[in-house]
Write a protein that holds these residues in place. Structure first.
Motif, mmCIF file in Angstrom:
data_model
loop_
_atom_site.group_PDB
_atom_site.id
_atom_site.type_symbol
_atom_site.label_atom_id
_atom_site.label_comp_id
_atom_site.label_asym_id
_atom_site.label_seq_id
_atom_site.Cartn_x
_atom_site.Cartn_y
_atom_site.Cartn_z
ATOM 1 N N UNK A 124 0.840 -1.204 0.000
ATOM 2 C CA UNK A 124 0.000 0.000 0.000
ATOM 3 C C UNK A 124 0.876 1.256 0.000
ATOM 4 N N UNK A 127 2.626 2.030 -3.272
ATOM 5 C CA UNK A 127 1.722 2.674 -4.219
ATOM 6 C C UNK A 127 1.524 4.150 -3.874
ATOM 7 N N UNK A 128 1.531 4.474 -2.570
ATOM 8 C CA UNK A 128 1.344 5.873 -2.186
ATOM 9 C C UNK A 128 2.574 6.721 -2.502
ATOM 10 N N UNK A 130 4.507 6.258 -5.053
ATOM 11 C CA UNK A 130 4.858 6.046 -6.463
ATOM 12 C C UNK A 130 5.346 7.352 -7.087
ATOM 13 N N UNK A 134 -0.270 10.577 -9.627
ATOM 14 C CA UNK A 134 -1.504 10.298 -8.891
ATOM 15 C C UNK A 134 -1.243 9.699 -7.511
ATOM 16 N N UNK A 135 0.022 9.424 -7.193
ATOM 17 C CA UNK A 135 0.322 8.907 -5.859
ATOM 18 C C UNK A 135 0.079 9.986 -4.812
ATOM 19 N N UNK A 136 -0.319 9.570 -3.615
ATOM 20 C CA UNK A 136 -0.663 10.542 -2.572
ATOM 21 C C UNK A 136 0.461 11.526 -2.300
ATOM 22 N N UNK B 38 -6.871 1.229 0.091
ATOM 23 C CA UNK B 38 -6.626 -0.114 -0.427
ATOM 24 C C UNK B 38 -7.926 -0.857 -0.651
ATOM 25 N N UNK B 49 -4.185 0.312 -10.406
ATOM 26 C CA UNK B 49 -3.198 0.480 -9.341
ATOM 27 C C UNK B 49 -1.845 0.844 -9.921
ATOM 28 N N UNK B 50 -1.483 0.147 -10.996
ATOM 29 C CA UNK B 50 -0.191 0.393 -11.620
ATOM 30 C C UNK B 50 -0.176 1.795 -12.208
ATOM 31 N N UNK B 52 -2.284 4.470 -11.606
ATOM 32 C CA UNK B 52 -2.630 5.656 -10.822
ATOM 33 C C UNK B 52 -2.093 5.614 -9.396
ATOM 34 N N UNK B 53 -1.491 4.509 -8.998
ATOM 35 C CA UNK B 53 -1.112 4.401 -7.585
ATOM 36 C C UNK B 53 -2.358 4.187 -6.749
ATOM 37 N N UNK B 54 -2.223 4.435 -5.460
ATOM 38 C CA UNK B 54 -3.326 4.154 -4.548
ATOM 39 C C UNK B 54 -4.232 5.381 -4.452
ATOM 40 N N UNK B 55 -5.032 5.596 -5.483
ATOM 41 C CA UNK B 55 -5.858 6.803 -5.492
ATOM 42 C C UNK B 55 -7.066 6.627 -4.578
ATOM 43 N N UNK B 253 -2.064 -7.948 -10.046
ATOM 44 C CA UNK B 253 -2.510 -7.008 -9.030
ATOM 45 C C UNK B 253 -3.983 -7.131 -8.676
ATOM 46 N N UNK B 256 -3.803 -9.667 -6.064
ATOM 47 C CA UNK B 256 -3.013 -9.135 -4.957
ATOM 48 C C UNK B 256 -3.842 -8.201 -4.074
ATOM 49 N N UNK B 257 -4.506 -7.249 -4.667
ATOM 50 C CA UNK B 257 -5.186 -6.243 -3.844
ATOM 51 C C UNK B 257 -6.435 -6.823 -3.173
#
Lengths: 297, 289
Positions: A124, A127-128, A130, A134-136, B38, B49-50, B52-55, B253, B256-257
């Protein structure tokens, strides 16, 4: 019949009870601990094992990658101590006061991260952090006018990511530790301080802080170890044990890399012994500084 | 609980309460964010996910149950996932039951009897807590290979059965029970083992609850040691299995998620049910120092 009576006697029974510990201690603690030391003086190849004296250690001292790992682990430990002791302590004091409602709910939510496997939380957070916009973290940095940033490819921001994960996971746990320490403080002391006209800060400084000392020492001790031995957070944040320019490499990460990935067990054990010595020195130092060895008065 | 006296309704007091509670609301929003994000992401395709990341996207119209229907769909990935899930359940259950029983009896021996080696043994229990596991990891790994326990569940479980912190907690708890119980039972003719199982063990139920939950959390989430011991994909635990899905291409993914979120579930449920015991167990060492 005599054998049975023997086993059932009050003299023998305690040894039967503690036998599993003695076995486990001998097989899974003292033996591997000694082996770790002896292996650190050996070159362990696939076919034969040779004694090489201090060669692994002298090599370690000149190993630049190991120095990076030591620096990273030490930095990480230092910052987790700075972040994960005072703040959770203040949060606990606030939580313990009567100006907070619905305490159970907040405690449960703050504890949640500790229940989550590092595999999941590491994913998680990766991904944040990244590098996409768009990552936080990049949303925040864009909002502040800095543009996007490759968080996990630069030294300081990689460390920041590790610290964010650490704070996320452990703030709630440490707060609960301090909260249970606060519960054991006699409320009569605060009433006495009230009568003497002490301010809130004075009460914290002269009643809460000294009486929380056993809890603080406990949290400090586990944090020193957890900080120095950190590995999985880095392993998950970079999806494997390799980060660009080793920005996320820790001492245990290096031990894993040499011992498991490169099958150089002797050298890896020398890394482990250095880690053990550093951990013990830091712990004894803080125990002495805190006066644990002084006579109780 | 302290009763608030005169000021409880004053405007100052109300403002302070809003500030104090508001602080924890904000803190909890921050802490809950990754898990909530998540969870939301698990209802969208993994490729998102890939890309945009964790939007944090609350738009329900773009959500789909596809990841979960795929995860529960009985296909190859689904079978793999539930095999890992089952492995984790087995390892967790067996290690919790064995750890609790063994640690209870060890602590019982250390608490209820005065014998020569008692203090020495208790010092050794504490000493094992002073050395990080990571230092013993490589020699233990070699040892487990020598003992032919590599790639077995027993190899994963065995090194943690005598957990020092669990022994320590049981000892704290048992130390608080009156020892007269033992002498009374002895006068009635009960033998030492009968007393430990039938008389004291039922009294230690709260301690079993606290430690059981903490051990379960540890076993369910363990990564490092199972990663070393388990070699075959059919033996993987859930965290190790999920870890194998982390390919750079991100083609897994979806599983995975959704799998990660469903993997948190058992521990969250246990936590919500037994919250009180967890906090007791975890903080036992911190108060007395």
């Amino acid at each position: 019949m005599k054998g049975k009576n023997f086993l059932y006697s009050q003299k023998v029974a305690p040894y039967v009870f503690v036998l599993p510990f003695i076995l486990s201690f001998a097989i899974f603690w003292i033996y591997p601990l000694i082996t770790a030391f002896t292996m650190s003086f050996q070159d362990i190849g696939a076919i034969k094992t040779e004694w090489v004296g201090l060669a692994n250690y002298t090599k370690l001292l000149k190993d630049k990658v190991f120095m990076i790992a030591v620096a990273n682990s030490t930095k990480y430990m230092f910052f987790t101590l700075v972040l994960l002791i005072p703040f959770p302590m203040l949060f606990a004091v606030l939580m313990d006061s009567n100006i907070v409602k619905a305490k159970g709910l907040w405690k449960a939510i703050l504890y949640m991260p500790a229940l989550t496997s590092v595999v999941i939380s590491g994913t998680l957070f990766r991904l944040m952090f990244t590098e996409y916009k768009t990552g936080q973290m990049n949303i925040i940095s864009q909002a502040l006018g800095f543009g996007t940033y490759k968080w996990l490819k630069n030294g300081w921001s990689g460390m920041l990511a590790l610290l964010v994960v650490a704070c996320w996971r452990w703030t709630g746990v440490n707060m609960l530790y301090f909260l249970s320490g606060l519960k054991s403080i006699d409320s009569a002391l605060y009433e006495a301080a009230d009568i003497d006209g002490a301010s809130a800060f004075q009460k914290f400084r002269y009643v809460t802080l000294p009486l929380l000392k056993p809890t603080t020492i406990y949290v400090l001790t586990i944090s020193v170890y957890a900080g120095l031995a950190m590995f999985l957070e880095s392993y998950m944040l970079w999806a494997g044990n390799s980060s660009p320019n080793n920005i996320g490499l820790t001492i245990v990460g290096y031990l894993y890399k040499r011992g498991i990935e490169k099958n150089d067990m002797g050298y890896a054990c020398a890394v482990g012994v250095v880690l053990l010595i550093v951990a013990l020195i830091i712990n004894f130092a803080q125990l002495i500084l805190n006066g644990t060895f002084k006579k109780e008065d | 609980m302290k009763k608030q006296r005169t000021l409880s309704r004053s405007p100052k007091r109300i403002a302070l309460t809003i500030l104090g509670t508001g602080f924890f609301v904000i803190l909890c929003l921050i802490i809950a964010f990754p898990i909530v994000a998540g969870l939301l992401a698990s209802f969208r395709p993994g490729t998102e996910l890939i890309r945009r990341g964790l939007a944090l996207d609350f738009d329900i119209s773009t959500m789909t149950l596809a990841n979960y229907t795929y995860l529960f769909g009985g296909n190859v990935d689904s079978q793999k996932y539930f095999m890992w899930y089952k492995n984790s359940l087995i390892i967790t259950l067996v290690s919790v039951v064995l750890t609790l029983l063994i640690c209870y009896f060890v602590a019982y021996g250390l608490t209820m009897y005065d014998f020569k080696l008692r203090n020495l043994l208790f010092t050794l229990v504490i000493a094992t807590m002073m050395v990080p596991f990571e230092i013993l990891m490589l020699p233990l790994y070699k040892e487990i290979i020598k003992l032919h326990l590599i790639d077995t569940y027993f190899g994963v479980i065995v090194i943690g059965l005598c957990s020092a912190s669990t022994i320590f907690f049981f000892r704290q708890y048992l130390g608080g029970l009156p020892k007269d119980l033992l002498s009374a039972a002895r006068i009635d003719g009960a033998n030492e083992y009968y007393i430990s199982v039938k008389i004291i063990l039922p009294l230690a139920k709260p301690a079993f609850a606290s430690m059981g939950i903490l051990c379960a959390m540890g076993a369910w989430n363990a990564i490092l040691w199972p990663l070393l011991v388990l070699k075959g994909a059919e033996k993987f635990t859930l965290p190790i299995g999920l870890n194998t899905l982390l390919t750079p291409y991100g083609n897994n993914y979806d599983v995975l998620i959704a799998g990660s979120m469903f993997g948190i579930l058992p521990i969250f449920i246990i936590f919500l049910l037994f919250q009180k015991y967890i906090i007791d167990g975890m903080t036992a060492g911190a108060v007395k120092g």
